[in-house]
Write a protein that holds these residues in place. Structure first.
Motif, short mmCIF file in Angstrom:
data_model
loop_
_atom_site.label_atom_id
_atom_site.label_comp_id
_atom_site.label_asym_id
_atom_site.label_seq_id
_atom_site.Cartn_x
_atom_site.Cartn_y
_atom_site.Cartn_z
N GLN A 146 -13.54 -21.10 4.00
CA GLN A 146 -13.40 -21.88 2.77
C GLN A 146 -14.43 -23.01 2.75
O GLN A 146 -15.00 -23.33 1.71
CB GLN A 146 -11.98 -22.45 2.68
CG GLN A 146 -11.71 -23.24 1.43
CD GLN A 146 -11.79 -22.43 0.14
OE1 GLN A 146 -10.87 -21.72 -0.22
NE2 GLN A 146 -12.91 -22.54 -0.57
N PHE A 147 -14.66 -23.58 3.91
CA PHE A 147 -15.64 -24.66 4.05
C PHE A 147 -17.03 -24.18 3.61
O PHE A 147 -17.74 -24.83 2.85
CB PHE A 147 -15.67 -25.14 5.51
CG PHE A 147 -16.58 -26.30 5.78
CD1 PHE A 147 -16.14 -27.61 5.61
CD2 PHE A 147 -17.88 -26.10 6.22
CE1 PHE A 147 -16.99 -28.69 5.86
CE2 PHE A 147 -18.73 -27.17 6.48
CZ PHE A 147 -18.27 -28.47 6.30
N LYS A 148 -17.40 -22.98 4.09
CA LYS A 148 -18.71 -22.42 3.73
C LYS A 148 -18.78 -22.14 2.23
O LYS A 148 -19.80 -22.38 1.57
CB LYS A 148 -18.98 -21.12 4.52
CG LYS A 148 -19.28 -21.42 5.98
CD LYS A 148 -19.55 -20.16 6.79
CE LYS A 148 -19.94 -20.56 8.22
NZ LYS A 148 -19.63 -19.55 9.20
N GLU A 149 -17.69 -21.62 1.69
CA GLU A 149 -17.65 -21.30 0.26
C GLU A 149 -17.81 -22.58 -0.58
O GLU A 149 -18.52 -22.57 -1.59
CB GLU A 149 -16.32 -20.61 -0.06
CG GLU A 149 -16.29 -19.83 -1.35
CD GLU A 149 -17.26 -18.64 -1.43
OE1 GLU A 149 -17.59 -18.26 -2.56
OE2 GLU A 149 -17.67 -18.11 -0.38
N LEU A 150 -17.18 -23.65 -0.15
CA LEU A 150 -17.31 -24.93 -0.87
C LEU A 150 -18.76 -25.42 -0.82
O LEU A 150 -19.31 -25.87 -1.83
CB LEU A 150 -16.36 -25.98 -0.25
CG LEU A 150 -16.51 -27.42 -0.74
CD1 LEU A 150 -16.36 -27.54 -2.26
CD2 LEU A 150 -15.49 -28.34 -0.05
N ALA A 151 -19.37 -25.30 0.36
CA ALA A 151 -20.77 -25.73 0.50
C ALA A 151 -21.66 -24.97 -0.48
O ALA A 151 -22.47 -25.55 -1.21
CB ALA A 151 -21.24 -25.50 1.93
N LEU A 152 -21.47 -23.65 -0.54
CA LEU A 152 -22.30 -22.82 -1.42
C LEU A 152 -21.99 -23.10 -2.90
O LEU A 152 -22.87 -23.01 -3.76
CB LEU A 152 -22.12 -21.34 -1.08
CG LEU A 152 -22.62 -21.00 0.35
CD1 LEU A 152 -22.24 -19.59 0.74
CD2 LEU A 152 -24.13 -21.21 0.48
N ALA A 153 -20.75 -23.49 -3.17
CA ALA A 153 -20.39 -23.87 -4.54
C ALA A 153 -21.16 -25.11 -4.97
O ALA A 153 -21.63 -25.22 -6.10
CB ALA A 153 -18.89 -24.14 -4.63
N PHE A 211 -27.04 -22.75 3.03
CA PHE A 211 -26.64 -23.95 2.27
C PHE A 211 -27.79 -24.96 2.30
O PHE A 211 -28.30 -25.31 3.36
CB PHE A 211 -25.38 -24.55 2.91
CG PHE A 211 -25.01 -25.92 2.40
CD1 PHE A 211 -24.70 -26.11 1.05
CD2 PHE A 211 -24.95 -27.02 3.25
CE1 PHE A 211 -24.33 -27.38 0.57
CE2 PHE A 211 -24.59 -28.28 2.79
CZ PHE A 211 -24.29 -28.45 1.45
N HIS A 212 -28.20 -25.42 1.11
CA HIS A 212 -29.31 -26.38 1.05
C HIS A 212 -28.79 -27.81 0.91
O HIS A 212 -29.27 -28.71 1.57
CB HIS A 212 -30.23 -26.07 -0.14
CG HIS A 212 -30.79 -24.69 -0.06
ND1 HIS A 212 -31.62 -24.29 0.95
CD2 HIS A 212 -30.62 -23.60 -0.87
CE1 HIS A 212 -31.94 -23.02 0.78
NE2 HIS A 212 -31.33 -22.58 -0.32
N GLY A 213 -27.84 -27.98 -0.02
CA GLY A 213 -27.27 -29.31 -0.22
C GLY A 213 -28.29 -30.34 -0.66
O GLY A 213 -28.10 -31.54 -0.49
N SER A 214 -29.38 -29.87 -1.24
CA SER A 214 -30.50 -30.77 -1.50
C SER A 214 -30.20 -31.82 -2.58
O SER A 214 -30.78 -32.88 -2.59
CB SER A 214 -31.72 -29.96 -1.92
OG SER A 214 -31.37 -29.10 -2.99
N LYS A 215 -29.22 -31.52 -3.45
CA LYS A 215 -28.93 -32.47 -4.54
C LYS A 215 -27.88 -33.49 -4.14
O LYS A 215 -27.50 -34.33 -4.95
CB LYS A 215 -28.45 -31.70 -5.79
CG LYS A 215 -29.53 -30.89 -6.44
CD LYS A 215 -29.31 -30.81 -7.94
CE LYS A 215 -30.33 -31.63 -8.68
NZ LYS A 215 -30.28 -31.43 -10.13
N GLY A 216 -27.37 -33.36 -2.93
CA GLY A 216 -26.22 -34.18 -2.61
C GLY A 216 -26.38 -35.05 -1.39
O GLY A 216 -27.44 -35.10 -0.75
#
Length: 443
Positions: free
Chosen positions: A278-285, A314-319
């Motif tokens: 679920q953690f990975k899914e949230l990251a990709l969301a 997962f990039h997370g570049s905007k956050g």
């Protein structure tokens, strides 16, 4: 006659320590003396997080040992609870005696506890000291616990707290329907449920059950017992004064750079642990949303590395990902658009007071009840649906965030609820009057 002297004893988890500390600061403002009892472990933790800057204020900090070893896992709440109940009660009378010896003119006049810490009320009762409960959950949660004997008697739950069948019931005529699956003790084992039943009996010794809520938020709950007294929202200070982890304040400067109402804030409180998939899914969301976000990924309680690994793509570049955050400041920042929350009561109240729409992701206990208020009663948020594997998918998260951000009705209701809630603690507001009433009682 001395001034009222309160001994405040929270159950040592973040969600209990915070509201009781806020209440303590409010008592001080009203000219009272306050001694606040941390466990030795908790006090050490607030010191290392840099939160212990209370020396200048009127709240005196003292400690008792919780009975556990240094290496024990305090996020195991049942273990912590049982250790406290078997070790602390014998030590409290001596602590009270020592505190009273320091200032004979202003002895302790009232003990205030949070949930799971009812036993000091028994100690106080024997010593002739008045007592009250400050409930860190909603008044509705407290009302449902108070109704346990009746729920068992009526055959709605069995003696282990499990619903006899799936149904919606009303605890009192003017309360919203509650799904029996959503009682706050869901997922508790028998030991904990038995503790809860006993705890409610012990809490009867408290003359008041103070609630960090307002009458308008959950009016029906107050008809369950005359002990209920809404004195919220407690907003005396920023919570960093009692934080268990160091707050990352760099996210505030980062927020200043973001457009108004653009940022998604994601936090699941101080106890929830998320399944790795679920953690990975949230990251990709969060990648998929393509919007600026702040995501609180808390260090595991005992400073171990975070158990969750980010997905490799997962990039997370905007956050911005932080370990612990100054939540109130974030929620009240003009750049904020919505709050993806576990719906713990403290977070729910902070979100309401900031006028922020919710995306509800309850994980345990009373959070399902809070979610039903957010989505069905106040209508200031949306729920998330799980797929056939029990996972909230990234598509579902994106769909609901997009839906929430364009829903002008939800935004308008959120702002209206904010004003209504905050008006309670202004001069002449209902909670403000109740607090004065409590003060007169205490004096």
């Amino acid at each position: 006659m001395g001034i009222p002297h309160f001994l405040c004893i929270p159950f040592p988890v973040q969600g209990h320590v915070n509201p009781l500390m806020q209440f303590s600061l409010l008592l001080v403002k009203h000219g009272c003396k306050v001694t606040f009892v941390h466990t030795e472990f908790s006090l050490k933790r607030t010191k290392t997080s840099g939160a212990d800057n209370l020396e200048h204020s009127q709240v005196k900090l003292v400690t008792l040992p919780d009975g556990l070893e240094a290496e024990d896992d305090r996020s195991d709440v049942t273990k912590l609870l049982l250790s406290i109940k078997s070790n602390m009660p014998a030590l409290l009378p001596k602590l009270i005696e020592d505190i009273n010896a320091l200032d004979a003119d202003n002895k302790i006049t009232c003990i205030i506890v949070t949930f799971n810490m009812g036993w000091p009320l028994e100690v106080g009762h024997k010593l002739g000291i008045k007592g009250a409960l400050l409930c860190p959950a909603s008044a509705t949660s407290l009302a449902s616990a108070a109704c346990i004997p009746k729920l068992i008697h009526d055959g709605i739950i069995d003696s282990q707290g499990l619903p006899t069948k799936t149904q919606e019931i009303q605890l009192s005529p003017n309360m919203p329907l509650i799904d029996t699956e959503n009682f706050p003790w869901r997922g508790f084992n028998k030991i904990f449920f038995d503790h809860l039943v006993q705890e409610m009996k012990t809490l009867e010794l408290g003359e008041w059950w103070l609630c960090n809520t307002t009458y308008d938020l959950e009016p029906g709950a107050f008809s369950v017992s005359p002990k209920f007294l809404p004195i919220g929202p407690l907003m005396e200070s920023d919570n960093s004064k009692s934080a268990f982890w160091e707050e990352d304040t760099t996210c505030l400067e980062w927020l200043d750079q973001q457009p108004p109402q653009s940022v998604i804030y994601v936090s699941f409180g101080s106890l929830a642990v998320m399944d790795p998939n679920q953690f990975k899914e949230l990251a990709l969301a969060l990648d998929l949303l393509d919007k600026p976000f702040i995501w609180v990924v808390r260090p595991c309680n005992d400073n171990k590395e975070n158990v969750n690994a980010y997905a490799h793509d997962f990039h997370g570049s905007k956050g911005k990902i932080v370990g612990w955050a100054p939540q109130k400041k974030i929620l009240n920042h003009p750049a904020l658009a919505s709050f993806i929350s576990h719906c713990g009561w403290n977070s729910t109240l902070e979100g309401i007071c900031a006028g922020v729409p919710f995306l509800c992701w309850p994980c345990a206990t009373d959070q399902y009840l809070d979610k039903s208020y957010i989505c069905d009663v106040w209508k200031i948020g949306l729920g998330l649906d799980k797929d056939e594997n029990g996972i909230i998918s990234r598509e579902e998260i994106r769909k609901k965030v997009d839906q929430l951000l364009v829903d002008e009705d939800i935004k308008a209701r959120s702002l209206k609820l904010k004003d209504m809630t905050i008006n309670n603690i202004l001069e002449g507001g209902q909670s403000s009057k109740n607090l004065n009433f409590f003060m007169d009682w205490a004096k």
